[in-house]
Enzyme design. Structure first.
Site, PDB file in Angstrom:
ATOM      1  N   LYS A 190       8.795   9.009  10.747  1.00  0.00           N
ATOM      2  CA  LYS A 190       9.181   9.522   9.433  1.00  0.00           C
ATOM      3  C   LYS A 190       9.623  10.971   9.589  1.00  0.00           C
ATOM      4  O   LYS A 190       8.868  11.817  10.067  1.00  0.00           O
ATOM      5  CB  LYS A 190       8.000   9.417   8.461  1.00  0.00           C
ATOM      6  CG  LYS A 190       8.327   9.994   7.085  1.00  0.00           C
ATOM      7  CD  LYS A 190       7.245   9.717   6.081  1.00  0.00           C
ATOM      8  CE  LYS A 190       7.572  10.368   4.753  1.00  0.00           C
ATOM      9  NZ  LYS A 190       6.536  10.120   3.749  1.00  0.00           N
ATOM     10  N   ARG A 241      10.522  12.463  -4.958  1.00  0.00           N
ATOM     11  CA  ARG A 241       9.518  13.454  -5.372  1.00  0.00           C
ATOM     12  C   ARG A 241       9.619  13.712  -6.869  1.00  0.00           C
ATOM     13  O   ARG A 241       8.607  13.968  -7.523  1.00  0.00           O
ATOM     14  CB  ARG A 241       9.650  14.726  -4.530  1.00  0.00           C
ATOM     15  CG  ARG A 241       9.250  14.457  -3.079  1.00  0.00           C
ATOM     16  CD  ARG A 241       9.369  15.669  -2.175  1.00  0.00           C
ATOM     17  NE  ARG A 241       9.219  15.270  -0.763  1.00  0.00           N
ATOM     18  CZ  ARG A 241       9.572  16.019   0.275  1.00  0.00           C
ATOM     19  NH1 ARG A 241      10.094  17.207   0.075  1.00  0.00           N
ATOM     20  NH2 ARG A 241       9.401  15.575   1.502  1.00  0.00           N
ATOM     21  N   LYS A 298       7.416  19.905   4.641  1.00  0.00           N
ATOM     22  CA  LYS A 298       6.534  19.005   5.384  1.00  0.00           C
ATOM     23  C   LYS A 298       6.817  19.014   6.888  1.00  0.00           C
ATOM     24  O   LYS A 298       6.480  18.066   7.601  1.00  0.00           O
ATOM     25  CB  LYS A 298       6.640  17.588   4.801  1.00  0.00           C
ATOM     26  CG  LYS A 298       6.252  17.526   3.314  1.00  0.00           C
ATOM     27  CD  LYS A 298       6.091  16.092   2.806  1.00  0.00           C
ATOM     28  CE  LYS A 298       5.637  16.077   1.339  1.00  0.00           C
ATOM     29  NZ  LYS A 298       5.339  14.715   0.847  1.00  0.00           N
ATOM     30  N   SER A 336      15.155   7.296  -1.438  1.00  0.00           N
ATOM     31  CA  SER A 336      15.657   7.636  -2.770  1.00  0.00           C
ATOM     32  C   SER A 336      17.001   8.361  -2.739  1.00  0.00           C
ATOM     33  O   SER A 336      17.880   8.070  -3.546  1.00  0.00           O
ATOM     34  CB  SER A 336      14.612   8.482  -3.499  1.00  0.00           C
ATOM     35  OG  SER A 336      14.260   9.621  -2.728  1.00  0.00           O
ATOM     36  N   TYR A 386      15.448   0.318  -3.054  1.00  0.00           N
ATOM     37  CA  TYR A 386      15.410   0.282  -4.526  1.00  0.00           C
ATOM     38  C   TYR A 386      16.435  -0.705  -5.071  1.00  0.00           C
ATOM     39  O   TYR A 386      16.409  -1.049  -6.241  1.00  0.00           O
ATOM     40  CB  TYR A 386      15.650   1.691  -5.086  1.00  0.00           C
ATOM     41  CG  TYR A 386      14.602   2.671  -4.581  1.00  0.00           C
ATOM     42  CD1 TYR A 386      13.330   2.707  -5.155  1.00  0.00           C
ATOM     43  CD2 TYR A 386      14.854   3.507  -3.490  1.00  0.00           C
ATOM     44  CE1 TYR A 386      12.357   3.561  -4.669  1.00  0.00           C
ATOM     45  CE2 TYR A 386      13.885   4.369  -2.997  1.00  0.00           C
ATOM     46  CZ  TYR A 386      12.636   4.379  -3.587  1.00  0.00           C
ATOM     47  OH  TYR A 386      11.655   5.213  -3.093  1.00  0.00           O
ATOM     48  N   LYS A 411      12.255   6.083   8.895  1.00  0.00           N
ATOM     49  CA  LYS A 411      12.550   6.604   7.558  1.00  0.00           C
ATOM     50  C   LYS A 411      13.046   8.027   7.639  1.00  0.00           C
ATOM     51  O   LYS A 411      12.430   8.819   8.353  1.00  0.00           O
ATOM     52  CB  LYS A 411      11.251   6.546   6.739  1.00  0.00           C
ATOM     53  CG  LYS A 411      11.377   7.071   5.336  1.00  0.00           C
ATOM     54  CD  LYS A 411      10.041   7.015   4.659  1.00  0.00           C
ATOM     55  CE  LYS A 411      10.176   7.683   3.298  1.00  0.00           C
ATOM     56  NZ  LYS A 411       8.908   7.912   2.691  1.00  0.00           N
TER      57      LYS A 411
HETATM   58  N1  LIG Z   1       4.188  10.394   1.514  1.00  0.00           N
HETATM   59  C1  LIG Z   1       4.919  10.177   0.413  1.00  0.00           C
HETATM   60  C2  LIG Z   1       6.195   9.420   0.501  1.00  0.00           C
HETATM   61  N2  LIG Z   1       6.233   8.076   0.624  1.00  0.00           N
HETATM   62  C3  LIG Z   1       7.561   7.694   0.521  1.00  0.00           C
HETATM   63  C4  LIG Z   1       8.348   8.843   0.366  1.00  0.00           C
HETATM   64  C5  LIG Z   1       9.833   8.927   0.180  1.00  0.00           C
HETATM   65  C6  LIG Z   1      10.516   7.719  -0.342  1.00  0.00           C
HETATM   66  C7  LIG Z   1      11.884   7.942  -0.869  1.00  0.00           C
HETATM   67  O1  LIG Z   1      12.464   9.042  -0.795  1.00  0.00           O
HETATM   68  O2  LIG Z   1      12.447   6.961  -1.387  1.00  0.00           O
HETATM   69  C8  LIG Z   1       7.486   9.931   0.383  1.00  0.00           C
HETATM   70  C9  LIG Z   1       7.970  11.306   0.169  1.00  0.00           C
HETATM   71  C10 LIG Z   1       7.623  12.386   1.092  1.00  0.00           C
HETATM   72  O3  LIG Z   1       7.208  12.188   2.223  1.00  0.00           O
HETATM   73  O4  LIG Z   1       7.761  13.532   0.650  1.00  0.00           O
END
Ligand SMILES: NCc1[nH]cc(CCC(=O)O)c1CC(=O)O
Length: 334
Positions: free
Chosen positions: A203, A213, A226, A283, A322, A257
Site C-alpha cells: 500500500k 478521506r 502517512k 477513490s 466503487y 493499492k
Molecule cells: N487505512 C485506511 C484506508 N483504507 C482504504 C483507504 C483508501 C481507499 C480509497 O482511496 O478508495 C484508506 C485511506 C488511507 O490510507 O489514507
C-alpha cells in the site's frame, strides 16, 4: 517464447485475428466477470440515509438499513464480496481510538445486520485506526510519531471484534509491521479458523486516496501524511518483500493499492508468488474517471470496463472497485 518463429508480413497479418467480434472473442486472452469484484461501501449513522459523497459522484454514505439493501442488491447481481468502511462521527474519534474495538461500532453493526438478513455475500472489513483516531492516522501518535507495536495490539483487538461480528475477510490496511502474524495468531487462538486475511501488503502513500478521506470524514483530522508507514511510490522490490513477509505471517490473499498507476507491481507480485492477488481501484481513480465522464471528455462506461479489464491482464484475480454494481449490471445485461 519463440518470437523468432513469427513469419514476416504478409505471411503474418495480425489484423486477421481482429477482423470481427467473433474472432476477437476467440483470441481474447483475459476476461472480466462479476466474480472478480469486491464492492467498497461507506456506512454512516442513522436510518434511511443515502448521503452523496461530493468528490465521488455516484457513491453514497448509507445508514445500516440501506447497507443491508445494498448488500442484497450486490448479492443478487452476483458480486462475491462487499467491503465496509465506516464514516465515524467526530465525537467518537479519540487519541486512543477505542471505538475501533467497540463490538457495537458502526462497522460491526453493519456486519451483523447483513449477517442477520441472511444475505449470501462475503463481508470484508478494514483494519486500521484512522476512522477512529483523532489524529487521522492508521496508528497511535505519540510525540508526533506513529508507534508500531502498541498499534498492532490495538489492531488485533479491532480485528477480533470484526471476526466476532461475522466478517469473512479481514483487510488490514494500516501498514504496521507484524500485524498479519499477530492477527492470524489471535484469530486461531479465538477459534476463528476460517476467517481470511486479505492484506493490504503493498500500500503506497498516495495522493489518490483524497476522495476516500472525504468519504470517511478523515481529511480534516489527518495531521501530516502517512509516508512513515505507507510505501514510497518509487519502490517496487520493496513491494515483493512486503508480500513475502505477509504471506509468511498468514495472509491468504494480498493486495496492491492504488491500482492503475501500479499495474507493474501487480504483475510482479503475481509472477513471483502466484497467490490470490487483488488491486484496489481507489477513490481518486474512480473520481478521475467519473469527473471526465461527467464533463463529456471520455466515455465513462467504456473507461470503467477498460480500466477493470487491465487489472485482469496485469495478473489480478480481483479488484476492489466503487464501480462494482455498475459493472455487474453491465456484464449481466440488466
Ligand atoms: N487505512 C485506511 C484506508 N483504507 C482504504 C483507504 C483508501 C481507499 C480509497 O482511496 O478508495 C484508506 C485511506 C488511507 O490510507 O489514507
Amino acid at each position: 517464447m519463440p518470437f523468432n518463429a513469427q513469419a514476416p508480413f504478409p505471411t503474418t497479418r495480425f489484423r486477421r485475428t481482429r477482423q470481427s467480434p467473433q474472432i476477437r472473442a476467440l483470441v481474447q486472452e483475459n476476461t472480466l466477470s462479476v466474480g472478480d469484484l469486491i464492492w467498497p461501501v461507506f456506512v454512516r449513522d442513522g436510518e434511511n440515509v443515502v448521503e452523496p459523497v461530493q468528490s465521488m459522484p455516484g457513491v453514497n454514505r448509507l445508514s445500516v438499513d440501506k447497507i443491508v439493501d445494498a448488500a442484497r442488491e450486490a448479492a443478487d447481481l452476483g458480486i462475491p464480496a462487499i467491503c465496509l468502511f465506516p464514516y465515524t462521527d467526530a465525537s467518537l474519534k479519540t487519541p486512543d481510538s477505542a471505538e475501533a474495538w467497540n463490538p457495537n461500532n458502526l462497522s460491526n453493526r453493519a456486519t451483523r445486520a447483513i449477517r442477520d438478513a441472511g444475505i449470501d455475500i462475503a463481508i470484508m472489513s478494514d483494519v486500521a485506526l484512522d476512522p477512529y483516531n483523532s489524529d487521522g492516522h492508521d496508528g497511535f501518535v505519540v510525540d508526533g510519531k506513529i508507534i508500531n507495536d502498541e498499534t498492532v495490539d490495538a489492531l488485533v483487538k479491532q480485528a477480533i471484534e470484526q471476526a466476532r461480528a461475522g466478517v469473512d475477510i479481514i483487510g488490514p490496511s494500516d501498514m504496521m509491521d507484524g500485524r498479519i502474524g499477530a492477527i492470524r495468531a489471535a484469530l486461531e487462538a479465538e477459534g476463528f479458523r476460517d476467517t481470511m486475511l486479505l492484506s493490504y501488503s503493498a500500500k503506497y502513500a498516495s495522493a489518490f486516496y483524497g476522495p476516500f478521506r472525504d468519504a470517511v470524514g478523515a481529511s480534516g483530522a489527518l495531521k501530516g501524511d502517512k509516508t512513515t508507514y505507507q510505501m514510497n511510490p518509487a519502490n517496487s522490490d520493496e513491494a515483493l518483500r512486503l508480500i513475502e513477509r505477509d504471506l509468511s505471517e498468514g495472509a491468504d490473499m494480498v493486495m496492491v493499492k492504488p491500482g492503475m498507476p501500479y499495474l507493474d507491481i501487480c504483475r510482479r507480485v503475481k509472477d513471483t508468488f502466484a497467490v490470490p492477488t487483488y488491486a484496489y481501484q481507489v477513490s481518486g481513480e474512480y473520481a478521475m474517471i467519473q469527473a471526465a465522464a461527467l464533463n463529456g471528455w471520455i466515455d465513462g462506461e467504456k473507461a470503467m470496463l477498460e480500466s477493470l479489464m487491465c487489472f485482469k491482464r496485469a495478473g489480478c484475480d480481483g479488484i476492489l472497485t466503487y464501480f462494482a454494481p455498475a459493472v455487474a449490471r453491465k456484464l449481466q445485461g440488466v
